[in-house]
Write an enzyme that holds these catalytic residues in place. Structure first.
Site, PDB file in Angstrom:
ATOM      1  N   VAL A  23      13.955  -7.437 -14.015  1.00  0.00           N
ATOM      2  CA  VAL A  23      14.349  -8.771 -14.488  1.00  0.00           C
ATOM      3  C   VAL A  23      15.815  -8.737 -14.941  1.00  0.00           C
ATOM      4  O   VAL A  23      16.621  -9.616 -14.585  1.00  0.00           O
ATOM      5  CB  VAL A  23      13.440  -9.229 -15.658  1.00  0.00           C
ATOM      6  CG1 VAL A  23      14.042 -10.419 -16.396  1.00  0.00           C
ATOM      7  CG2 VAL A  23      12.044  -9.563 -15.144  1.00  0.00           C
ATOM      8  N   ARG A  25      18.323  -6.582 -14.272  1.00  0.00           N
ATOM      9  CA  ARG A  25      19.351  -6.343 -13.254  1.00  0.00           C
ATOM     10  C   ARG A  25      19.417  -7.464 -12.221  1.00  0.00           C
ATOM     11  O   ARG A  25      20.498  -7.850 -11.797  1.00  0.00           O
ATOM     12  CB  ARG A  25      19.130  -4.969 -12.614  1.00  0.00           C
ATOM     13  CG  ARG A  25      19.385  -3.854 -13.637  1.00  0.00           C
ATOM     14  CD  ARG A  25      19.450  -2.490 -13.037  1.00  0.00           C
ATOM     15  NE  ARG A  25      19.823  -1.515 -14.068  1.00  0.00           N
ATOM     16  CZ  ARG A  25      19.712  -0.199 -13.931  1.00  0.00           C
ATOM     17  NH1 ARG A  25      19.251   0.315 -12.806  1.00  0.00           N
ATOM     18  NH2 ARG A  25      20.080   0.611 -14.920  1.00  0.00           N
ATOM     19  N   ILE A 126      -3.641  -3.628 -18.221  1.00  0.00           N
ATOM     20  CA  ILE A 126      -4.503  -2.616 -17.594  1.00  0.00           C
ATOM     21  C   ILE A 126      -5.870  -3.200 -17.247  1.00  0.00           C
ATOM     22  O   ILE A 126      -6.588  -2.637 -16.449  1.00  0.00           O
ATOM     23  CB  ILE A 126      -4.665  -1.361 -18.483  1.00  0.00           C
ATOM     24  CG1 ILE A 126      -5.457  -1.683 -19.758  1.00  0.00           C
ATOM     25  CG2 ILE A 126      -3.328  -0.706 -18.791  1.00  0.00           C
ATOM     26  CD1 ILE A 126      -6.041  -0.451 -20.417  1.00  0.00           C
ATOM     27  N   ASP A 127      -6.221  -4.336 -17.842  1.00  0.00           N
ATOM     28  CA  ASP A 127      -7.541  -4.929 -17.600  1.00  0.00           C
ATOM     29  C   ASP A 127      -7.662  -5.533 -16.195  1.00  0.00           C
ATOM     30  O   ASP A 127      -8.756  -5.685 -15.670  1.00  0.00           O
ATOM     31  CB  ASP A 127      -7.844  -6.020 -18.637  1.00  0.00           C
ATOM     32  CG  ASP A 127      -7.762  -5.504 -20.065  1.00  0.00           C
ATOM     33  OD1 ASP A 127      -7.905  -4.283 -20.259  1.00  0.00           O
ATOM     34  OD2 ASP A 127      -7.526  -6.324 -20.977  1.00  0.00           O
ATOM     35  N   ARG A 171     -11.468  -4.747 -21.799  1.00  0.00           N
ATOM     36  CA  ARG A 171     -11.845  -5.941 -22.573  1.00  0.00           C
ATOM     37  C   ARG A 171     -13.062  -6.579 -21.911  1.00  0.00           C
ATOM     38  O   ARG A 171     -14.082  -5.912 -21.809  1.00  0.00           O
ATOM     39  CB  ARG A 171     -10.674  -6.919 -22.665  1.00  0.00           C
ATOM     40  CG  ARG A 171     -10.760  -7.801 -23.906  1.00  0.00           C
ATOM     41  CD  ARG A 171      -9.658  -8.811 -23.967  1.00  0.00           C
ATOM     42  NE  ARG A 171      -8.436  -8.260 -24.474  1.00  0.00           N
ATOM     43  CZ  ARG A 171      -7.364  -8.987 -24.763  1.00  0.00           C
ATOM     44  NH1 ARG A 171      -7.389 -10.301 -24.575  1.00  0.00           N
ATOM     45  NH2 ARG A 171      -6.285  -8.440 -25.230  1.00  0.00           N
TER      46      ARG A 171
HETATM   47  P1  ADP Z   1      -2.811 -10.081 -23.455  1.00  0.00           P
HETATM   48  O1  ADP Z   1      -1.605 -10.848 -23.119  1.00  0.00           O
HETATM   49  O2  ADP Z   1      -2.681  -8.615 -23.164  1.00  0.00           O
HETATM   50  O3  ADP Z   1      -4.073 -10.690 -22.856  1.00  0.00           O
HETATM   51  P2  ADP Z   1      -3.561 -11.170 -26.088  1.00  0.00           P
HETATM   52  O4  ADP Z   1      -4.791 -11.857 -25.608  1.00  0.00           O
HETATM   53  O5  ADP Z   1      -3.643 -10.434 -27.363  1.00  0.00           O
HETATM   54  O6  ADP Z   1      -3.001 -10.082 -25.039  1.00  0.00           O
HETATM   55  O7  ADP Z   1      -2.411 -12.266 -26.181  1.00  0.00           O
HETATM   56  C1  ADP Z   1      -1.101 -11.887 -26.534  1.00  0.00           C
HETATM   57  C2  ADP Z   1      -0.492 -12.951 -27.373  1.00  0.00           C
HETATM   58  O8  ADP Z   1      -0.341 -14.159 -26.615  1.00  0.00           O
HETATM   59  C3  ADP Z   1      -1.274 -13.384 -28.601  1.00  0.00           C
HETATM   60  O9  ADP Z   1      -1.125 -12.499 -29.673  1.00  0.00           O
HETATM   61  C4  ADP Z   1      -0.622 -14.725 -28.907  1.00  0.00           C
HETATM   62  O10 ADP Z   1       0.616 -14.556 -29.520  1.00  0.00           O
HETATM   63  C5  ADP Z   1      -0.399 -15.279 -27.499  1.00  0.00           C
HETATM   64  N1  ADP Z   1      -1.501 -16.169 -27.109  1.00  0.00           N
HETATM   65  C6  ADP Z   1      -2.719 -15.819 -26.665  1.00  0.00           C
HETATM   66  N2  ADP Z   1      -3.492 -16.910 -26.431  1.00  0.00           N
HETATM   67  C7  ADP Z   1      -2.724 -17.970 -26.751  1.00  0.00           C
HETATM   68  C8  ADP Z   1      -2.938 -19.389 -26.742  1.00  0.00           C
HETATM   69  N3  ADP Z   1      -4.107 -19.918 -26.342  1.00  0.00           N
HETATM   70  N4  ADP Z   1      -1.926 -20.171 -27.140  1.00  0.00           N
HETATM   71  C9  ADP Z   1      -0.736 -19.658 -27.541  1.00  0.00           C
HETATM   72  N5  ADP Z   1      -0.481 -18.342 -27.571  1.00  0.00           N
HETATM   73  C10 ADP Z   1      -1.450 -17.504 -27.179  1.00  0.00           C
HETATM   74  O1  F6P Z   2      -5.921  -5.718 -22.979  1.00  0.00           O
HETATM   75  C1  F6P Z   2      -5.638  -4.349 -22.932  1.00  0.00           C
HETATM   76  C2  F6P Z   2      -6.553  -3.590 -23.854  1.00  0.00           C
HETATM   77  O2  F6P Z   2      -6.233  -2.208 -23.773  1.00  0.00           O
HETATM   78  C3  F6P Z   2      -8.054  -3.788 -23.613  1.00  0.00           C
HETATM   79  O3  F6P Z   2      -8.518  -3.040 -22.520  1.00  0.00           O
HETATM   80  C4  F6P Z   2      -8.632  -3.367 -24.918  1.00  0.00           C
HETATM   81  O4  F6P Z   2      -9.872  -3.985 -25.159  1.00  0.00           O
HETATM   82  C5  F6P Z   2      -7.597  -3.868 -25.916  1.00  0.00           C
HETATM   83  O5  F6P Z   2      -6.384  -4.012 -25.195  1.00  0.00           O
HETATM   84  C6  F6P Z   2      -7.386  -2.953 -27.076  1.00  0.00           C
HETATM   85  O6  F6P Z   2      -6.500  -3.576 -27.936  1.00  0.00           O
HETATM   86  P1  F6P Z   2      -5.777  -2.839 -29.141  1.00  0.00           P
HETATM   87  O7  F6P Z   2      -4.689  -2.008 -28.540  1.00  0.00           O
HETATM   88  O8  F6P Z   2      -5.254  -3.955 -29.976  1.00  0.00           O
HETATM   89  O9  F6P Z   2      -6.792  -1.977 -29.810  1.00  0.00           O
END
Ligand code: ADP
Ligand code: F6P
Length: 323
Positions: A23, A25, A126-127, A171
């Site tokens: 992104v 570069r 990774i999910d 997850r």
């Molecule tokens: P990932 O992106 O790996 O799925 P999370 O589900 O923890 O991880 O989401 C990362 C971040 O994205 C959250 O901590 C929050 O800041 C933001 N986020 C998640 N869902 C929402 C939502 N519905 N509206 C606004 N921000 C969100």
């Molecule tokens: O979404 C990536 C992930 O590693 C999931 O596979 C797992 O359930 C979760 O994040 C673990 O989250 P944390 O690092 O907050 O324990």
């Protein structure tokens, strides 16, 4: 558009650094000033933006984790948090943003897009649970890490005639479990998307004994109805007397770290380039992704409103292969 920001959010994934590098570069080569946003959406809310030059992203393509740091930021889920983020972006005169992360991060990006801010998502998790891309950055590395662990465990399982339950991350997604299970030759695989009766494990153990199998490997997704520990307890209570002695290994965060595979570095690079191109062309509110071997884009609204499940046919194939 003159200034773009880039952030990583949610769980880190191997290859995020390669995406940041691409992104940065590509952005610089396209005439943008590029700003790194530390700690995911916290950085947006706090308005901490760091200019990124080509040298700042040198030597990171092979590194796991994310040089920008990442976070889960509950504040950003609120209208107030989003208002603060938009204010910070305006104050820093940043007029486009690339969000690298998983499903939650894409939901966050969509809220900015809905409020008129140009944003492009880049899938990294990774999910591998995101609609709109066959593979998210990091999933291939995590899969290979899990597979390596399964291979090693199989050595010791065979030497002792033991059964092992190996719990992998994911997850609510069974992608890692199914792929690692098939590639690792597991006898049984449990994923959240497909109903699973633990009694079938006992039947399979008996059958494996009868056939003279020297080991018994169960790969369980952490989000399954029966996780590793629960399944272990069930076997303890209900398994037949001639069962294999059983051990449990929970792989955990080891799957999140490590140097990204060639596949993840190349995917992150291709997606990083595409994300900048989309912003530049004014095609925002999308997530770039890989479909077949083609890089395309899917509206964020579609990404976040569509569930992705493991391939049920492939799950059936896995059962046959375990005969
Ligand atoms: P990932 O992106 O790996 O799925 P999370 O589900 O923890 O991880 O989401 C990362 C971040 O994205 C959250 O901590 C929050 O800041 C933001 N986020 C998640 N869902 C929402 C939502 N519905 N509206 C606004 N921000 C969100
Ligand atoms: O979404 C990536 C992930 O590693 C999931 O596979 C797992 O359930 C979760 O994040 C673990 O989250 P944390 O690092 O907050 O324990």
């Amino acid at each position: 558009m003159q200034r773009i920001g880039v952030l990583t959010s949610g769980g880190d994934a191997p290859g995020m650094n390669a995406a940041i590098r691409a992104v940065t570069r590509t952005g610089l080569a396209s005439g943008f000033e590029v700003y790194g946003v530390p700690r995911g959406y916290y950085g947006l809310i706090e308005g901490t933006f760091t200019p990124l030059g080509a040298r700042d992203v040198g030597g990171i393509i092979q590194r796991g984790g994310t040089m920008l740091m990442t976070a889960r930021c509950p504040e950003f889920r609120t209208p107030e948090g989003q208002r603060q983020a938009l204010q910070s972006l305006a104050a820093a005169r940043i007029d486009g943003l690339i969000v690298i992360g998983g499903g939650g991060s894409m939901a966050g990006a969509a809220t900015l897009g809905d409020q008129g801010f140009p944003v492009v998502g880049l899938p990294a998790s990774i999910d591998n649970d995101l609609h709109g891309t066959d593979m998210a950055v990091g999933a291939d590395t995590a899969l290979n890490t899990a597979l390596d662990a399964i291979d090693r465990i199989k050595d010791t399982a065979t030497s002792h005639n033991r059964a092992f339950i190996i719990e992998v991350m994911g997850r609510n997604s069974g992608f890692l479990a199914l792929m690692a299970g098939v590639a690792g030759g597991a006898e049984v695989i449990a994923v959240p998307e497909i109903p699973f009766d633990p009694q079938t494990v006992i039947d399979a153990i008996r059958e494996a004994r009868r056939k003279g199998k020297p080991h018994f490997i169960v790969v369980v997704a952490e989000g399954s109805r029966w996780n590793g520990r629960e399944l272990g307890d069930f076997l303890q209570q209900h398994a037949p007397a001639d069962r294999f002695e059983t051990r449990l290994t929970i792989l955990g965060h080891v799957q999140r770290g490590g140097s990204p595979t060639a596949f993840d570095r190349l995917l992150a690079t291709r997606l990083g380039i595409a994300a900048v191109e989309h912003l530049q062309a004014g095609r925002s509110g999308v997530m770039v992704g890989l479909r077949g071997n083609v890089i395309g884009a899917t509206p964020l609204v579609e990404v976040i409103n569509t569930c992705r499940s493991v391939d049920r046919q492939f799950y059936e194939v896995a059962r046959i292969l375990a005969l």
